[in-house]
Design a protein around this motif. Structure first.
Motif, mmCIF file in Angstrom:
data_model
loop_
_atom_site.group_PDB
_atom_site.id
_atom_site.type_symbol
_atom_site.label_atom_id
_atom_site.label_comp_id
_atom_site.label_asym_id
_atom_site.label_seq_id
_atom_site.Cartn_x
_atom_site.Cartn_y
_atom_site.Cartn_z
ATOM 1 N N ILE A 261 40.971 52.813 52.945
ATOM 2 C CA ILE A 261 40.038 51.833 52.418
ATOM 3 C C ILE A 261 39.902 50.690 53.433
ATOM 4 O O ILE A 261 40.916 50.240 53.975
ATOM 5 N N THR A 262 38.693 50.261 53.686
ATOM 6 C CA THR A 262 38.497 49.065 54.513
ATOM 7 C C THR A 262 37.749 48.028 53.686
ATOM 8 O O THR A 262 36.730 48.341 53.068
ATOM 9 N N THR A 279 46.573 42.251 42.793
ATOM 10 C CA THR A 279 45.648 42.975 41.900
ATOM 11 C C THR A 279 45.910 44.479 41.942
ATOM 12 O O THR A 279 45.938 45.155 40.914
ATOM 13 N N LEU A 280 46.121 44.998 43.170
ATOM 14 C CA LEU A 280 46.373 46.433 43.303
ATOM 15 C C LEU A 280 47.668 46.818 42.590
ATOM 16 O O LEU A 280 47.693 47.744 41.764
ATOM 17 N N LEU A 281 48.740 46.097 42.873
ATOM 18 C CA LEU A 281 50.046 46.466 42.314
ATOM 19 C C LEU A 281 50.048 46.367 40.793
ATOM 20 O O LEU A 281 50.609 47.214 40.115
ATOM 21 N N LYS A 305 46.258 56.636 47.124
ATOM 22 C CA LYS A 305 46.192 58.039 46.699
ATOM 23 C C LYS A 305 44.804 58.342 46.121
ATOM 24 O O LYS A 305 44.217 57.491 45.437
ATOM 25 N N ALA A 306 44.316 59.553 46.334
ATOM 26 C CA ALA A 306 43.018 59.955 45.788
ATOM 27 C C ALA A 306 42.993 59.773 44.270
ATOM 28 O O ALA A 306 41.984 59.389 43.685
ATOM 29 N N SER A 307 44.147 59.985 43.600
ATOM 30 C CA SER A 307 44.190 59.876 42.136
ATOM 31 C C SER A 307 44.002 58.441 41.650
ATOM 32 O O SER A 307 43.714 58.205 40.486
ATOM 33 N N ASP A 308 44.172 57.461 42.564
ATOM 34 C CA ASP A 308 43.963 56.055 42.189
ATOM 35 C C ASP A 308 42.551 55.564 42.497
ATOM 36 O O ASP A 308 42.220 54.400 42.246
ATOM 37 N N GLN A 313 37.925 51.744 42.234
ATOM 38 C CA GLN A 313 36.491 51.452 42.230
ATOM 39 C C GLN A 313 36.109 50.515 41.077
ATOM 40 O O GLN A 313 35.241 49.660 41.235
ATOM 41 N N GLU A 314 36.812 50.659 39.932
ATOM 42 C CA GLU A 314 36.594 49.710 38.831
ATOM 43 C C GLU A 314 36.983 48.294 39.249
ATOM 44 O O GLU A 314 36.285 47.328 38.946
ATOM 45 N N LEU A 315 38.103 48.175 39.959
ATOM 46 C CA LEU A 315 38.549 46.855 40.428
ATOM 47 C C LEU A 315 37.524 46.237 41.369
ATOM 48 O O LEU A 315 37.252 45.033 41.321
ATOM 49 N N LEU A 316 36.932 47.094 42.222
ATOM 50 C CA LEU A 316 35.939 46.599 43.179
ATOM 51 C C LEU A 316 34.709 46.033 42.469
ATOM 52 O O LEU A 316 34.060 45.112 42.964
ATOM 53 N N GLU A 317 34.415 46.615 41.303
ATOM 54 C CA GLU A 317 33.250 46.120 40.550
ATOM 55 C C GLU A 317 33.566 44.841 39.803
ATOM 56 O O GLU A 317 32.666 44.094 39.434
ATOM 57 N N ASN A 318 34.863 44.586 39.562
ATOM 58 C CA ASN A 318 35.234 43.408 38.783
ATOM 59 C C ASN A 318 36.031 42.401 39.620
ATOM 60 O O ASN A 318 35.435 41.639 40.381
#
Lengths: 393, 393
Positions: A261-262, A279-281, A305-308, A313-318
Motif C-alpha cells: 500500500i502506498t 487506526t490500522l492496529l 495481508k490480502a484478507s485485510d 478500503q473501508e478505513l480509507l473511505e472514512n
C-alpha cells in the motif's frame, strides 16, 4: 515394542472411504507390536461449518463458547474412528482433550499446552488399546474447554509424543512431505529428505502448510523427531530433526496474499503517521515493513495481508480519507536453508538473477536460515522457478 | 428470588429463528430476578443424524464410543445458545454434563443419574449467569462420557431441579401440555390441568411423548413439581404434582407400533417354547403377553414392537424356520387415571362399548391407574374416539 504417535488431518478423515484408509494405516502400525496413540483433527470442513453457524448467531461469538462448540468436531472424529476400529476387531478407545489430560493456558481460541497428565493414556496403552486422542483441544484450570488455534492438532501430537517419550511421531496429511517448492505449481519440485527444526520453522512461518509452527517449536524444545508422510501412500516423507547439515537452500516458498500500500499527502506531519498506525492496529490490521520516503510530503508504504484489504478500503473511505492511495499485489519469495546468512553464493546468485530480469524489489530480508524478497505478484512465478533451477535442482 | 429450571427439547432448537424464540423466553424468566438454569437437547434431528453416520461405520457401534459421539449434539446446542444470549447482552455460560457435575452409572447409552455435584452450577448462578446445561449426558466414575437414553434431557432437568431444590421446573416442547388424547388425531382432545406422578408415569410408559418416564420417576421421588408448556406460546400447560384427585379417566393414549405374532407347529414340545424365547431375547426382541393355546400342537402368540419386525423375519427364515407364522398389526389403547382399578363404571362402559362394536380383543390389562386393551390397528381409531366421547368429553 515402540511407542508411536500418528496424527491425521481433517482432509484425511473427510469421508468413510478415507476413514477406512486411516484405520488400516493405524492397524498396520499396531500389528507391528507398537503401542499406538492416534491424534485426529475434525473431519473435512467440519470446523469451518461450525464457525459459519456461530457467526450466524453473533458477529463476534464469545470465545469460551466457541471453544465448547468447535471441540465437538474432534470429538466426533475420535468416536467414529474408535467405532470403526472396534468393528474391524481391534481394541480402541477415544479420549477427548480433557480425558487425555491435556492442560492448557486460559486463552480461549489460542490456548497453549502447559502440561500433559499422561496417566489415562498410559493406562489405556497398557490395556493394549489403540488410544485415539482429540487434537486441537484441552482443558484449563477452571475445567473449561480450550482450543489451540488453527493447526493445533499437530501441536497436540508432538506434545503427547514429548510427554510420553514416544519413539516416533508421524504427521500424516494429503501430501507426503516437504518439497523444495510447491509441487502443485513447479513440477520439478523435489521432496526434501531431512530438515532441521529451524529450517522447518522458517518454512512454516512463510506459509508452507505441512506443519504448524507451534508444533515445530515444541518438537525442537523436546527434541521430538517428526516424520511427515501421506495418508494415502507409503512413500518416504520428510524427517524433521535436530541435525545440522551442510549450508544450502532446501526449499523456496512463496506467499502471494500480500498487498503493498502506498499512501500520499501533500504535507508531512509525524502525527499523521501515528494516527495511521493506530487506526490500522485498532482495526486488526498489522502493517509490516512500513517506510516513509519523504520528509517534505507524506509518502508512506507498507504491506498488509490480502484478507485485510476489505477492512482497509473501508478505513480509507472514512478515518483515512485524506490520503491518496495505491495498491499493488505483491509476493514474498523466501529461500529457506541452514546457513543462508553466511552463504555468499546464494545471496550473490539471487541478486544476479533479479538484476538480469530487471525485477522491482520492494524489500529484501536476510536471516540466519532465510532470504526473503518482495516483488510484484505477476512476475513472482517466473522468479521462483529460476531461483529453484539455479539454487536447488 | 426464585431458582428455576427450564428445559427445551430438540424441536424447539431446530433453527436460528427457534433459538431466538428460546433465548427470549429465557430472558423473560431471567429479567424477573430469577436464578435460571436451562437444560437443552440436541438441535432438531442432530442425534438421529449422528446415529445414522455411526451405523454406516458399524452395524452395532461400540456403546462407549456412541456416547462420546452423541454427546456432541447437546454440546453444540449449549454453546450456540450461550453465544446467542451473550450477543443479546446477557451473562450466560454453557456447561457440558461433566462440567455440570452430573455423575451417572456405568451403563453406556442408558446410564442413570446417581449424583449431581452442584458446585459449579451454583458458582455460576452466584455470578449472575444464565447457566446452560447439556441434557442427556453425564460422566461415570471412570471419567467416561455417558448418555441417559432417549428423552434423557427431561431427566437431566428434573434431577438438577431436585439437586438444587429449584422452585419451578418447566419442561418446554412444541406442545403445551398433556391432552386427554392425541390432539393431532382427535380434535375434541382437552388439555389436562393437573396430573399426579403415577398418572403421568402410566401415560409416559404407554407412549405419551410429553415427558419421559424416568424423569417422572425422579420428580415423584424428590417431589419436584413439573410444569409443561409450549416454547412457542404462553398458554397454561399441564402441572404434574403429587395431588391425588377424584377417580376419573384423564387421558387415553394409543400405541400402534405393535405386531401380534402367531407361531404354529404340528406337535408340542416344551423345549420349543424355551428355544423360541431364548432366540428372541438373545436377538434383542422382548416378546410380551406370550401365550400357548394348545398342548397337542404348538400354537403360541405374543406381541413384539414394529421396530423389531425386520430382525424377527430374519430369524423366521433361519433359526425359527420350522414354524408357520402369522402377523397382525395391533394397537394398545390405554385409559389412564387415578383409581381406574376400582372404578366399576369405567370398566363396565369400556367393555360395553367393545361389545357393541364386536371388536376382537387380544388382551386386557387392568392396573391401579390404567386399563389397556389390545385390538386390531385398523379399528383402533374408532374405538379410541368412542371411549374418549363416553368417558372424558
Amino acid at each position: 515394542m515402540e511407542t508411536i504417535v500418528l496424527k491425521f488431518g481433517g482432509s484425511s478423515l473427510a469421508d468413510n472411504i478415507k476413514l477406512n484408509i486411516v484405520a488400516n494405516k493405524i492397524i498396520d502400525f499396531y500389528n507391528k507390536k507398537n503401542k499406538v496413540i492416534v491424534v485426529v483433527s475434525a473431519q473435512g470442513k467440519t470446523t469451518d461449518g461450525l464457525i459459519k453457524e456461530a457467526k450466524e448467531l453473533s458477529y463476534s461469538p464469545d470465545k469460551r463458547e466457541m471453544d465448547v462448540l468447535l471441540s465437538t468436531g474432534e470429538q466426533i472424529s475420535i468416536s467414529k474412528l474408535a467405532i470403526l476400529l472396534k468393528r474391524l476387531g481391534y481394541n480402541a478407545i477415544s479420549l477427548t482433550g480433557w480425558q487425555a489430560g491435556i492442560y492448557t493456558s486460559n486463552t480461549n481460541e489460542e490456548a497453549k499446552i502447559e502440561y500433559i497428565n499422561t496417566e489415562r493414556i498410559e493406562k489405556e496403552l497398557e490395556n493394549n488399546n489403540i488410544v485415539i486422542v482429540a487434537g486441537f483441544q484441552g482443558i484449563n484450570d477452571k475445567k473449561d474447554i480450550t482450543t489451540l488455534g488453527r493447526g493445533g492438532s499437530d501441536t497436540t501430537a508432538v506434545a503427547i509424543a514429548a510427554a510420553i517419550k514416544a519413539d516416533h511421531c508421524y504427521i500424516f496429511s494429503d501430501v507426503d512431505g516437504v518439497y523444495s517448492t510447491d509441487p502443485n505449481k513447479i513440477t520439478i519440485a523435489k521432496k526434501i529428505e531431512e530438515l532441521s527444526y529451524d529450517e522447518m520453522l522458517d518454512l512454516s512461518n512463510e506459509g508452507a502448510k505441512v506443519l504448524h509452527n507451534r508444533c515445530v517449536e515444541i518438537a525442537k524444545r523436546y527434541n521430538v523427531l517428526i516424520e511427515t508422510g501421506s495418508t494415502f501412500n507409503n512413500n518416504v516423507g520428510t524427517v524433521i530433526n535436530s541435525k545440522i547439515e551442510e549450508s544450502s537452500v532446501k526449499s523456496i516458498v512463496k506467499n502471494d496474499n500480500l498487498f503493498l500500500i502506498t499512501l500520499k499527502y501533500e504535507s508531512y506531519n509525524p502525527d499523521m503517521l501515528n494516527k495511521l498506525y493506530f487506526t490500522l492496529l485498532s482495526n486488526g490490521i498489522i502493517p509490516t515493513n512500513m517506510v516513509n520516503n519523504s520528509t517534505s510530503s507524506f509518502n508512506t508504504s507498507f504491506t498488509i495481508k490480502a484478507s485485510d484489504l476489505g477492512t482497509f478500503q473501508e478505513l480509507l473511505e472514512n478515518e483515512l480519507s485524506m490520503f491518496n492511495s495505491a495498491f499493488t499485489n505483491i509476493s514474498r519469495i523466501s529461500l529457506v536453508g541452514y546457513g543462508i546468512l553466511n552463504n555468499d553464493n546464494v545471496i550473490r546468485k539471487t541478486l544476479e538473477l533479479l538484476n538480469i530480469n530487471s525485477v522491482d524489489i520492494f524489500d529484501i530480508q536476510l536471516e540466519e536460515c532465510k532470504l526473503s524478497i518482495m516483488t510484484k505478484e505477476k512476475v513472482s512465478n517466473k522468479i521462483l522457478e529460476q531461483l529453484h533451477h539455479e539454487l536447488i535442482s
